[in-house]
Design a protein around this motif. Structure first.
Motif, PDB file in Angstrom:
ATOM      1  N   PHE A 107      54.276 -22.180  32.408  1.00 34.64           N
ATOM      2  CA  PHE A 107      53.012 -22.574  31.797  1.00 34.64           C
ATOM      3  C   PHE A 107      52.578 -21.165  31.226  1.00 34.64           C
ATOM      4  N   LEU A 108      52.702 -21.445  29.853  1.00 32.44           N
ATOM      5  CA  LEU A 108      52.085 -20.221  28.983  1.00 32.44           C
ATOM      6  C   LEU A 108      50.709 -20.420  28.720  1.00 32.44           C
ATOM      7  N   LEU A 109      49.998 -19.440  29.145  1.00 30.40           N
ATOM      8  CA  LEU A 109      48.411 -19.687  29.435  1.00 30.40           C
ATOM      9  C   LEU A 109      47.987 -18.480  28.393  1.00 30.40           C
ATOM     10  N   ASP A 110      46.920 -18.810  27.825  1.00 35.25           N
ATOM     11  CA  ASP A 110      45.858 -17.927  26.980  1.00 35.25           C
ATOM     12  C   ASP A 110      44.917 -17.264  27.823  1.00 35.25           C
ATOM     13  N   GLY A 111      45.282 -16.021  28.370  1.00 33.93           N
ATOM     14  CA  GLY A 111      44.481 -15.387  29.178  1.00 33.93           C
ATOM     15  C   GLY A 111      44.690 -16.052  30.680  1.00 33.93           C
ATOM     16  N   PHE A 112      43.929 -15.372  31.603  1.00 35.94           N
ATOM     17  CA  PHE A 112      43.972 -15.816  33.125  1.00 35.94           C
ATOM     18  C   PHE A 112      42.761 -16.629  33.703  1.00 35.94           C
ATOM     19  N   PRO A 113      42.992 -17.691  34.537  1.00 36.04           N
ATOM     20  CA  PRO A 113      42.026 -18.525  35.054  1.00 36.04           C
ATOM     21  C   PRO A 113      41.221 -17.541  35.895  1.00 36.04           C
ATOM     22  N   ALA A 114      39.854 -17.877  35.931  1.00 37.75           N
ATOM     23  CA  ALA A 114      39.020 -17.152  37.017  1.00 37.75           C
ATOM     24  C   ALA A 114      39.450 -17.437  38.376  1.00 37.75           C
ATOM     25  N   GLU A 115      39.338 -16.480  39.151  1.00 37.15           N
ATOM     26  CA  GLU A 115      39.703 -16.518  40.612  1.00 37.15           C
ATOM     27  C   GLU A 115      38.303 -16.695  41.412  1.00 37.15           C
ATOM     28  N   ALA A 116      38.724 -17.578  42.433  1.00 35.28           N
ATOM     29  CA  ALA A 116      37.656 -17.811  43.501  1.00 35.28           C
ATOM     30  C   ALA A 116      37.888 -16.761  44.690  1.00 35.28           C
ATOM     31  N   GLY A 117      36.799 -16.132  45.381  1.00 38.11           N
ATOM     32  CA  GLY A 117      36.991 -15.409  46.530  1.00 38.11           C
ATOM     33  C   GLY A 117      37.176 -13.948  46.214  1.00 38.11           C
ATOM     34  N   ASP A 118      37.618 -13.405  47.282  1.00 36.41           N
ATOM     35  CA  ASP A 118      37.730 -11.737  47.134  1.00 36.41           C
ATOM     36  C   ASP A 118      39.060 -11.347  46.940  1.00 36.41           C
ATOM     37  N   VAL A 119      40.148 -12.230  47.359  1.00 33.74           N
ATOM     38  CA  VAL A 119      41.483 -11.780  47.170  1.00 33.74           C
ATOM     39  C   VAL A 119      41.942 -12.095  45.649  1.00 33.74           C
ATOM     40  N   PRO A 120      42.505 -11.288  45.117  1.00 36.54           N
ATOM     41  CA  PRO A 120      42.800 -11.285  43.509  1.00 36.54           C
ATOM     42  C   PRO A 120      44.257 -12.131  43.421  1.00 36.54           C
ATOM     43  N   LEU A 121      44.354 -12.394  42.250  1.00 36.68           N
ATOM     44  CA  LEU A 121      45.590 -13.222  41.861  1.00 36.68           C
ATOM     45  C   LEU A 121      46.729 -12.159  42.419  1.00 36.68           C
ATOM     46  N   ALA A 122      47.989 -12.721  43.017  1.00 35.75           N
ATOM     47  CA  ALA A 122      49.054 -11.996  43.213  1.00 35.75           C
ATOM     48  C   ALA A 122      50.230 -12.407  42.661  1.00 35.75           C
ATOM     49  N   TRP A 123      51.316 -11.797  42.780  1.00 35.09           N
ATOM     50  CA  TRP A 123      52.511 -12.099  42.125  1.00 35.09           C
ATOM     51  C   TRP A 123      52.996 -13.432  42.736  1.00 35.09           C
ATOM     52  N   ASP A 124      52.960 -13.883  44.039  1.00 33.94           N
ATOM     53  CA  ASP A 124      53.269 -14.996  44.898  1.00 33.94           C
ATOM     54  C   ASP A 124      52.285 -15.676  45.270  1.00 33.94           C
ATOM     55  N   ASN A 125      51.729 -16.921  44.882  1.00 32.38           N
ATOM     56  CA  ASN A 125      50.508 -17.694  45.209  1.00 32.38           C
ATOM     57  C   ASN A 125      50.920 -18.828  45.916  1.00 32.38           C
ATOM     58  N   VAL A 126      50.677 -19.262  47.115  1.00 32.90           N
ATOM     59  CA  VAL A 126      51.149 -20.362  47.941  1.00 32.90           C
ATOM     60  C   VAL A 126      49.981 -20.971  48.573  1.00 32.90           C
ATOM     61  N   ILE A 127      49.923 -22.465  48.466  1.00 30.34           N
ATOM     62  CA  ILE A 127      49.039 -23.264  49.108  1.00 30.34           C
ATOM     63  C   ILE A 127      49.545 -23.585  50.459  1.00 30.34           C
ATOM     64  N   HIS A 128      48.899 -23.147  51.543  1.00 31.65           N
ATOM     65  CA  HIS A 128      49.273 -23.855  52.838  1.00 31.65           C
ATOM     66  C   HIS A 128      49.473 -25.231  52.871  1.00 31.65           C
ATOM     67  N   GLY A 129      50.543 -25.964  53.549  1.00 30.02           N
ATOM     68  CA  GLY A 129      50.801 -27.182  53.735  1.00 30.02           C
ATOM     69  C   GLY A 129      50.990 -28.060  52.400  1.00 30.02           C
ATOM     70  N   SER A 130      51.175 -27.494  51.242  1.00 28.72           N
ATOM     71  CA  SER A 130      51.355 -28.296  49.898  1.00 28.72           C
ATOM     72  C   SER A 130      52.943 -28.569  49.829  1.00 28.72           C
ATOM     73  N   PRO A 131      52.943 -29.719  49.197  1.00 28.88           N
ATOM     74  CA  PRO A 131      54.333 -30.074  48.835  1.00 28.88           C
ATOM     75  C   PRO A 131      55.191 -29.121  47.894  1.00 28.88           C
ATOM     76  N   GLY A 132      54.476 -28.521  47.014  1.00 30.74           N
ATOM     77  CA  GLY A 132      54.889 -27.285  46.144  1.00 30.74           C
ATOM     78  C   GLY A 132      55.239 -25.987  46.930  1.00 30.74           C
TER      79      GLY A 132
END
Length: 535
Positions: free
Chosen positions: A377-402
């Motif tokens: 996904f080519l993005l114009d800028g970065f989406p806003a992040e929720a919470g105190d943990v910043p965007l990481a290199w690897d971002n995973v959702i617990h229990g997701s099929p992805g």
């Protein structure tokens, strides 16, 4: 660390033109390109389409068929040894699963995107990294020094767990005492297995796999699934099992209920790489994944050593090897003294007519192949992040099929974030049979593929935000993305026979190990080249 190593990375660019289809998604207005490496040529082989007549001949001492990591490593080894009489036939997708792309100046992976610190046994990988300057000092010591710019930068990974981002991928600090105790017990057991050795003195679990112990007491683990082993060891914590399910899908393209217990443990116990200037578990990564490694191997080849084209049939005789191939100018024949077939086993089985006589029965011995979807996904800028943990290199959702997403610009050294970035999402289609998944990939619309590829990003950032930031989407479909090591893989007699081949036609591919990572592909490519050099 859990990352997408499905490179295997060893895949040779064996069979399939990349078929781009660029269109606007009518309901979103986002340009989307769909790449299908493997499909057209693979289906031509599957359907036994008539082969074209050759109109010209090329003679060479050695023909290397396929330019994935195995084929490139074989060519690199021959070139380094001064063996000049060889040709590398690229195949329709040069670099195979190490291929990469670029959108608006931002490079990104189309397959494998990181490399663990190589173990002491992975000497050929260390040799390549040292030659590249990635290993700066002591390449064969217990703790080499690596280039700081290529060690993954922090924050390297985070997990969305119970609605909040947490550091790391195993939420030990955010579960009850009983679950946390199982987490610690499992990790302690894996640490012990890293030092385990068989009666033959070899490490029980090593990379490359061929250097692992042959002790039957350890290899017996390959007779059961990883799920069966976990149940027998009383691992029941939901958070641990969900994490291990993610690990298996990430590494092998299938869940613990399909993966061999030996391979489930091998993922953790074979980790033997350390660094003088990084913590254990660190990885090496580039914005465009493992493509720089492929480029380095390719750069070692003299002009004229590489050919565009696809192999359609390989025949061995007492006098040499004949290869029918084609390129944009039509069909041609390569006549070689010897050849290395550096293509996936399911492709080799259709190109080499006498595989059963070589001890390999495709119906019984070909490792199952897990389908994958990789989207950039080519993005114009970065989406806003929720919470105190910043965007990481690897971002995973617990229990997701992805399998989450990685950020292509994470390794860029800049004082401020760049104006554009690429988020690369990964999905192993492990929720259906491989055959069913391939049928779906073949017929799925661009809109359906987008829905699957963007599911996790929309969940975290919202559909309107993703739509607003997205300039373009590139989706790569890999119907045979990686070999899945099911129970019985270690004792597969067909793979063993091809590993031991000594005739004029040799085989080199990560499939020979039954799973797909860079180290295995490089090992088998190096081994095949060494057989050639030995005469």
């Amino acid at each position: 660390m859990q990352r997408r190593r499905f490179l295997g990375l060893g895949a040779a660019a064996g069979m399939a033109a990349t078929l781009p289809a660029c269109r606007q998604l009518e309901h979103l207005g986002i340009p989307i390109s769909v790449l299908r490496p493997g499909m057209a040529a693979g289906h031509r082989l599957r359907d036994a389409a008539p082969l074209p007549p050759a109109t010209r001949e090329i003679r060479t001492g050695v023909a290397i068929l396929g330019s994935g990591i195995a084929g490139l490593t074989a060519a690199w080894r021959l070139a380094r040894a001064g063996h000049a009489d060889f040709l590398l036939l690229d195949g329709p997708e040069p670099d195979g699963n190490a291929a990469a792309g670029t959108q608006d100046g931002v490079s990104h992976p189309r397959g494998a995107h990181y490399l663990p610190l190589p173990s002491l046994e992975s000497r050929v990988v260390r040799e390549i990294l040292h030659e590249m300057g990635v290993i700066e000092d002591a390449p064969f010591a217990a703790r080499p020094r690596y280039a700081e710019t290529l060690l993954v930068h922090e924050p390297d990974e985070r997990l969305l767990f119970e609605g909040e981002w947490r550091e790391g991928l195993l939420p030990t600090a955010h579960v009850g005492d009983d679950e946390a105790a199982q987490h610690h017990r499992f990790m302690d057991e894996m640490a012990r297995l890293q030092d385990a050795r068989g009666a033959d003195g070899q490490r029980a679990f090593a990379v490359p796999l061929a250097l692992s112990s042959a002790d039957p007491a350890w290899r017996a683990l390959d007779a059961q699934t990883f799920s069966h082993w976990l149940t027998a060891q009383d691992y029941t914590a939901p958070s641990l099992l969900a994490w291990l399910d993610y690990v298996c899908r990430d590494e092998y393209g299938a869940g613990p209920e399909r993966v061999s217990a030996w391979f489930g443990l091998h993922y953790f116990a074979s980790r033997g790489g350390h660094a003088a200037n990084a913590r254990d578990g660190s990885v090496l990564t580039w914005p465009d994944g493992l493509a720089p490694l492929a480029r380095h191997l390719r750069a070692s080849l003299a002009p004229g050593r590489q050919l565009a084209g696809t192999a359609w049939r390989i025949e061995e005789s007492p006098h040499g090897v004949s290869i029918l191939a084609s390129d944009a100018d039509g069909a041609f024949r390569i006549l070689a003294d010897r050849a290395i077939c550096a293509m996936p086993m399911h492709v080799s089985a259709r190109i080499v007519p006498d595989m059963q006589a070589r001890g390999f029965d495709p119906a019984r011995h070909a490792p199952p192949q897990s389908p994958w979807l990789v989207a950039n996904f080519l993005l114009d800028g970065f989406p806003a992040e929720a919470g105190d943990v910043p965007l990481a290199w690897d971002n995973v959702i617990h229990g997701s099929p992805g399998l989450g997403w990685v950020v292509a610009t994470h390794q860029w050294l800049r004082a401020a974030r760049p104006p554009r970035t690429v988020f690369t999402t990964y999905r192993a289609l492990a929720d259906r049979s491989p055959a069913e998944a391939r049928r779906w990939l073949e017929s799925a619309s661009a809109a359906s593929l987008y829905e699957m590829a963007s599911e996790e990003l929309r969940r975290v950032y919202g559909g309107p935000t993703l739509w607003r930031l997205s300039r373009a989407v590139e989706i790569t479909l890999r119907g045979h993305g990686m070999a899945c090591p099911v129970p019985g893989t270690l004792s597969n007699p067909g793979l063993h026979a091809l590993r031991q081949a000594k005739g004029r036609l040799l085989f080199a591919h990560a499939d020979l190990s039954g799973y797909s990572v860079f180290e295995e592909a490089a090992h088998w490519g190096d081994q095949a080249a060494r057989k050639i050099l030995a005469g």
